[in-house]
Write an enzyme that holds these catalytic residues in place. Structure first.
Site, PDB file in Angstrom:
ATOM      1  CE  LYS A 149       5.518  -5.679  -8.869  1.00 57.00           C
ATOM      2  NZ  LYS A 149       4.249  -5.255  -8.255  1.00 57.00           N
ATOM      3  CE  LYS A 257       1.837  -5.152  -2.149  1.00 53.83           C
ATOM      4  NZ  LYS A 257       1.533  -4.830  -3.537  1.00 53.83           N
TER       5      LYS A 257
END
Length: 344
Positions: A149, A257
């Site tokens: 990230k 997702k």
């Protein structure tokens, strides 16, 4: 048939950083179906501030779904088109109810413990030393694909971290994915992509915030580094709108997702369109408990995608449910010697 919904708060083992802030807890909801002696369970994995269905009427919709459960899976899924996490919870709960065991949704070589799913190791945002520590841990744990990230600390420090990895491991040894969560601007994105490309990265997720269709399309045409759409897919309803979006942007990858885009059916629509257009894809969990992760993993295995998937989030919480899911040597395994222990 009877349906009930229960709220559950998952506690992170340690605060986890994203470009949208620090997470210490994660709210989730469970749908429990009862039909005679059979039971089914599904998870509505809402992500506050990110899910399109993070609305004041969310609990009201869950209550309506429970009251109207006998409309059946297909009708409920269509009625709740703007509530993708509930759609997925419904799909999961009905599949669970139909199964011989509530947690054995899609029997396969994976659930028999014979085959594994390759996954990426997730490195959370934080101070440089903490991120470096996580990277070293993932490499020691046998991951050959890691996802960082980025976008929360100084960009030069993030480049230094990538340089640290590449000094020790080539792109053949370790695949690196980065996720910017929309942290770049339209003015600096291309320059940052060129700087990142020096480190032979696999891809970058969502370099700019969603909704800037023309800017994203231009980036995907000129980028030196493959771009994967993630948040861009959230809130796009219906096959036709999905088709239009992918044709306009033409990214190199999309990331699916289920909790954020309408479950298995929502994912399948994106996959069908992407494959027609020559766009690659992979599947990622969205901080669900082991119940949701299990349902995603079993379905993912059946899609026969050889790329590392984003399914390594089961160990993040102090109060997750005990399950047969294990991460070993960069793979998600289903250990048939372990039992489910679920207390909701």
């Amino acid at each position: 048939m009877k349906a009930t919904c229960k709220k559950y708060i998952l506690d992170f083992k340690r605060p986890s950083g994203t470009s949208r802030g620090i997470l210490t807890q994660k709210e989730t909801w469970f749908i429990i179906l009862e039909d005679g002696y059979k039971k089914g369970i599904g998870e509505c994995g809402i992500l506050r501030s990110l899910s399109i269905d993070d609305r004041p009427e969310y609990e009201e919709k869950l209550k309506w779904m429970c009251e109207n459960i006998n409309l059946g899976e297909e009708v409920l899924w269509n009625e709740l088109i703007e509530f993708p996490s509930i759609q997925f919870g419904i799909e999961m709960a009905f599949q669970s109810l139909r199964s011989d065991s509530p947690y054995l949704l899609f029997p396969s070589a994976f659930t028999e413990g014979e085959e594994q799913i390759p996954i990426n190791g997730l490195v959370w945002m934080g101070e440089q030393e903490y991120m470096k520590q996580q990277i070293e841990e993932k490499l020691q744990q046998g991951f050959n694909c890691i996802k960082l990230k980025i976008g929360a600390i100084d960009f030069q420090k993030e480049l230094d971290l990538l340089d640290f990895i590449r000094q020790h491991f080539s792109s053949e040894e370790i695949e690196i994915r980065v996720d910017a969560n929309g942290a770049f601007t339209k003015d600096n994105a291309l320059d940052k992509l060129f700087q990142l490309s020096k480190y032979e990265l696999h891809s970058i997720e969502q370099p700019i915030k969603q909704g800037q269709i023309k800017v994203m399309a231009d980036l995907c045409q000129t980028t030196p580094l493959p771009i994967a759409l993630d948040e861009e897919l959230i809130g796009v309803f219906g096959y036709e709108n999905k088709d239009i979006l992918l044709k306009e942007i033409m990214p190199q990858y999309i990331i699916l997702k289920p909790s954020l885009i309408g479950g298995y059916h929502g994912c399948k629509e994106w996959i069908d369109i992407a494959e027609k257009l020559g766009i690659n894809w992979w599947i990622t969990s969205a901080l669900e408990s082991n119940i949701g992760l299990n349902a995603i993993a079993q379905w993912t295995f059946l899609q026969n995608n050889p790329m590392p998937q984003g399914l390594g989030t089961g160990a993040l919480y102090t109060n997750n449910f005990e399950s047969p899911l294990e991460v070993k040597q960069g793979h998600l395994n289903y250990n048939t010697n372990l039992d489910w222990i679920v207390n909701i």
